[in-house]
Scaffold this motif. Structure first.
Motif, PDB file in Angstrom:
ATOM      1  N   LEU A  99      17.971  -7.111  46.279  1.00 34.43           N
ATOM      2  CA  LEU A  99      18.340  -8.498  46.581  1.00 34.43           C
ATOM      3  C   LEU A  99      19.829  -8.628  46.847  1.00 34.43           C
ATOM      4  N   THR A 100      20.279  -7.876  47.800  1.00 31.29           N
ATOM      5  CA  THR A 100      21.646  -7.930  48.264  1.00 31.29           C
ATOM      6  C   THR A 100      21.699  -7.262  49.628  1.00 31.29           C
ATOM      7  N   GLY A 101      22.690  -7.660  50.398  1.00 29.72           N
ATOM      8  CA  GLY A 101      22.865  -7.012  51.692  1.00 29.72           C
ATOM      9  C   GLY A 101      23.818  -5.835  51.623  1.00 29.72           C
ATOM     10  N   GLU A 102      24.373  -5.601  50.436  1.00 30.32           N
ATOM     11  CA  GLU A 102      25.388  -4.559  50.284  1.00 30.32           C
ATOM     12  C   GLU A 102      24.780  -3.299  49.682  1.00 30.32           C
ATOM     13  N   TRP A 103      23.896  -2.693  50.397  1.00 29.85           N
ATOM     14  CA  TRP A 103      23.227  -1.466  49.951  1.00 29.85           C
ATOM     15  C   TRP A 103      22.953  -0.616  51.176  1.00 29.85           C
ATOM     16  N   ARG A 104      23.114   0.661  51.010  1.00 34.56           N
ATOM     17  CA  ARG A 104      22.879   1.576  52.116  1.00 34.56           C
ATOM     18  C   ARG A 104      21.942   2.684  51.649  1.00 34.56           C
ATOM     19  N   MET A 105      20.855   2.873  52.365  1.00 34.79           N
ATOM     20  CA  MET A 105      19.912   3.924  51.994  1.00 34.79           C
ATOM     21  C   MET A 105      20.564   5.285  52.094  1.00 34.79           C
ATOM     22  N   SER A 106      21.518   5.436  53.010  1.00 33.89           N
ATOM     23  CA  SER A 106      22.194   6.725  53.159  1.00 33.89           C
ATOM     24  C   SER A 106      22.949   7.109  51.892  1.00 33.89           C
ATOM     25  N   GLU A 107      23.290   6.118  51.063  1.00 35.82           N
ATOM     26  CA  GLU A 107      24.033   6.365  49.821  1.00 35.82           C
ATOM     27  C   GLU A 107      23.124   6.348  48.599  1.00 35.82           C
ATOM     28  N   ASP A 108      21.888   6.000  48.776  1.00 35.32           N
ATOM     29  CA  ASP A 108      20.942   5.888  47.661  1.00 35.32           C
ATOM     30  C   ASP A 108      19.573   6.293  48.166  1.00 35.32           C
ATOM     31  N   THR A 109      19.435   7.542  48.528  1.00 35.64           N
ATOM     32  CA  THR A 109      18.220   7.994  49.207  1.00 35.64           C
ATOM     33  C   THR A 109      16.991   7.988  48.308  1.00 35.64           C
ATOM     34  N   GLU A 110      17.169   7.963  47.008  1.00 29.81           N
ATOM     35  CA  GLU A 110      16.023   7.921  46.103  1.00 29.81           C
ATOM     36  C   GLU A 110      15.681   6.489  45.676  1.00 29.81           C
ATOM     37  N   GLY A 111      16.510   5.540  46.079  1.00 28.83           N
ATOM     38  CA  GLY A 111      16.202   4.150  45.789  1.00 28.83           C
ATOM     39  C   GLY A 111      16.432   3.731  44.353  1.00 28.83           C
ATOM     40  N   ASP A 112      17.336   4.386  43.671  1.00 29.10           N
ATOM     41  CA  ASP A 112      17.579   4.037  42.275  1.00 29.10           C
ATOM     42  C   ASP A 112      18.104   2.609  42.108  1.00 29.10           C
ATOM     43  N   GLY A 113      18.707   2.081  43.141  1.00 31.86           N
ATOM     44  CA  GLY A 113      19.274   0.741  43.056  1.00 31.86           C
ATOM     45  C   GLY A 113      18.333  -0.383  43.434  1.00 31.86           C
ATOM     46  N   MET A 114      17.125  -0.061  43.869  1.00 33.93           N
ATOM     47  CA  MET A 114      16.198  -1.094  44.304  1.00 33.93           C
ATOM     48  C   MET A 114      15.772  -1.958  43.122  1.00 33.93           C
ATOM     49  N   ASP A 115      15.526  -3.224  43.409  1.00 32.60           N
ATOM     50  CA  ASP A 115      15.192  -4.169  42.344  1.00 32.60           C
ATOM     51  C   ASP A 115      13.695  -4.248  42.047  1.00 32.60           C
ATOM     52  N   TYR A 116      12.900  -4.206  43.062  1.00 32.92           N
ATOM     53  CA  TYR A 116      11.453  -4.331  42.885  1.00 32.92           C
ATOM     54  C   TYR A 116      10.737  -3.329  43.794  1.00 32.92           C
ATOM     55  N   TRP A 117       9.602  -2.856  43.292  1.00 28.23           N
ATOM     56  CA  TRP A 117       8.806  -1.866  44.021  1.00 28.23           C
ATOM     57  C   TRP A 117       7.373  -2.353  44.172  1.00 28.23           C
ATOM     58  N   GLY A 118       6.783  -1.969  45.286  1.00 28.48           N
ATOM     59  CA  GLY A 118       5.363  -2.182  45.467  1.00 28.48           C
ATOM     60  C   GLY A 118       4.601  -0.938  45.040  1.00 28.48           C
ATOM     61  N   LYS A 119       3.301  -1.073  44.974  1.00 29.90           N
ATOM     62  CA  LYS A 119       2.463   0.086  44.692  1.00 29.90           C
ATOM     63  C   LYS A 119       2.416   0.961  45.932  1.00 29.90           C
ATOM     64  N   GLY A 120       2.240   2.217  45.742  1.00 25.39           N
ATOM     65  CA  GLY A 120       2.258   3.143  46.852  1.00 25.39           C
ATOM     66  C   GLY A 120       0.966   3.138  47.649  1.00 25.39           C
ATOM     67  N   THR A 121       1.080   3.652  48.861  1.00 30.06           N
ATOM     68  CA  THR A 121      -0.084   3.836  49.709  1.00 30.06           C
ATOM     69  C   THR A 121      -0.034   5.257  50.275  1.00 30.06           C
ATOM     70  N   GLN A 122      -1.183   5.916  50.259  1.00 31.49           N
ATOM     71  CA  GLN A 122      -1.227   7.318  50.636  1.00 31.49           C
ATOM     72  C   GLN A 122      -1.272   7.482  52.152  1.00 31.49           C
ATOM     73  N   VAL A 123      -0.461   8.397  52.633  1.00 26.12           N
ATOM     74  CA  VAL A 123      -0.504   8.820  54.029  1.00 26.12           C
ATOM     75  C   VAL A 123      -0.771  10.318  54.036  1.00 26.12           C
ATOM     76  N   THR A 124      -1.827  10.720  54.720  1.00 24.29           N
ATOM     77  CA  THR A 124      -2.205  12.130  54.784  1.00 24.29           C
ATOM     78  C   THR A 124      -2.301  12.545  56.241  1.00 24.29           C
ATOM     79  N   VAL A 125      -1.565  13.594  56.585  1.00 28.80           N
ATOM     80  CA  VAL A 125      -1.557  14.103  57.950  1.00 28.80           C
ATOM     81  C   VAL A 125      -2.061  15.533  57.922  1.00 28.80           C
ATOM     82  N   SER A 126      -3.129  15.782  58.618  1.00 23.82           N
ATOM     83  CA  SER A 126      -3.714  17.117  58.631  1.00 23.82           C
ATOM     84  C   SER A 126      -3.317  17.840  59.914  1.00 23.82           C
ATOM     85  N   SER A 127      -3.211  19.133  59.782  1.00 26.45           N
ATOM     86  CA  SER A 127      -2.770  19.946  60.930  1.00 26.45           C
ATOM     87  C   SER A 127      -3.956  20.333  61.801  1.00 26.45           C
TER      88      SER A 127
END
Length: 127
Positions: A99-127
């Motif tokens: 909840l701020t515009g002062e955040w850069r994913m390039s500086e927080d690639t794991e998202g430790d600073g994020m305030d809220y998270w949604g539940k995950g959704t699976q993506v599966t790519v087969s070769s």
């Protein structure tokens, strides 16, 4: 604030999938939505982000040119279109908001600073 991710599924390499993330609750006008992914046993990885203020987008090098993030601010929904998917894109994908515009994913690639998270959704790519 709550986030609801949808989409995902299984596809063959080279295919396309789209994810959506709907945000509800009070976010005010300045926030950033990030997409992250995680494979069991590995660190969470930032994939893409978009700013509500100016639409500024970020893409990880691993997805640049293949993934496109977009937003519909009026309904607070963010989309991630994933083209030319590769087996290495297989992961659980999460959307999150800070909840701020002062955040850069390039500086927080794991998202430790994020305030809220949604539940995950699976993506599966087969070769």
């Amino acid at each position: 604030v709550q986030l609801q991710a949808s989409g995902g599924g299984s596809v063959q390499a080279g295919g396309t999938l789209s994810l959506s993330c709907e945000v509800s609750g009070e976010t005010y006008d300045d926030y950033i939505i990030g997409w992250f992914r995680q494979v069991p046993g590995r660190e969470r990885e930032g994939v893409s982000s978009i700013s509500s203020r100016d639409g500024n987008q970020y893409y990880a090098d691993s997805v640049k040119g293949r993934f496109t993030v977009s937003s519909d601010i009026a309904v607070k929904t963010v989309h991630l279109k994933m083209n030319n998917l590769r087996p290495e894109d297989t992961a659980v994908y999460y959307c999150a908001v800070i909840l701020t515009g002062e955040w850069r994913m390039s500086e927080d690639t794991e998202g430790d600073g994020m305030d809220y998270w949604g539940k995950g959704t699976q993506v599966t790519v087969s070769s």
